[in-house]
Structures are given as C-alpha cells and as structure tokens.
Scaffold this motif. Structure first.
Motif: not given
Length: 122
Positions: A42-71
């Motif tokens: 939904p954002f006009t940002i790159s996948l790399a920029a979105a990934s940086k936001h997700i890392k900040v959310l993870e660092a704050a403990g607000l999200i958990r990331r699970e790796v399933r293959g490449r997803t």
C-alpha cells in the motif's frame, strides 16, 4: 503504573509508533499475518524501505517474523502495546479526575449564581 525499569522499552515503543507507516503496518497485521511484500504494497516505498520499517517493529517487539522458504511472514505481537496502554491509562485516569473536578466546580458555580436573563423580559 509502569515501572521505571520499563522506560527503555517504552521509549523504543513510542519511537516506533511515532511513524505513520509503521502504525499502518501494525493495523494491517491486526487483521492477520502478512508477507513483507504485502505489508509494503500500500505504500510508495521500496521493498528495502519496508523491510527497514519491519525491522524497527521487530526490534520494539511489536511483530514476529517467520521465514517460510523465501517468504517472510509477519505477525502482530500485541504484548508491548499492553505496556503502552498501561502507561497511558495512568494519564487517562489523571485527566478524567481533573475533568470531573472541573465539572463539579462549574455545576456548583452555576447553582450558586442567579439565573441569567433569557431575553424574554420587556
């Protein structure tokens, strides 16, 4: 009241929530798990920029990331939000008490003053 030892966590949490993109990502995750690309869509940002936001959310403990293959699937972890809610609830009670006191004072003042003219008298 939230203990002083929780201050660094609260600082990180409120810093994280201070960004509109991250708040919107959290709102999306409240509806269920999303991949990184789904969160970025939904954002006009790159996948790399979105990934940086997700890392900040993870660092704050607000999200958990699970790796399933490449997803990479992200899920909301609401625990830290409960800590923020507890901190905010203290101030909610404070302001509710102050407003209740103001309401009582204004009602007492209205009851003690003579009725104001209605404008119907000649």
């Amino acid at each position: 009241m939230v203990e002083q030892t929780d201050a660094p966590r609260l600082d990180a949490l409120f810093h994280t929530l201070g960004d509109a993109t991250r708040r919107r990502m959290l709102r999306e995750l409240a509806g269920g798990a999303r991949s990184v690309s789904e969160l970025a869509e939904p954002f006009t940002i790159s996948l790399a920029a979105a990934s940086k936001h997700i890392k900040v959310l993870e660092a704050a403990g607000l999200i958990r990331r699970e790796v399933r293959g490449r997803t990479h699937l992200c899920r909301l972890d609401p625990g830290p939000l409960a800590t923020a809610h507890e901190w905010l609830a203290f101030y909610e009670r404070f302001w509710t008490g102050r407003l209740d006191t103001l309401d009582r004072l204004l009602r007492a003042e209205d009851a003690a003053s003579p009725e104001a003219p209605t404008g119907d008298d000649p």
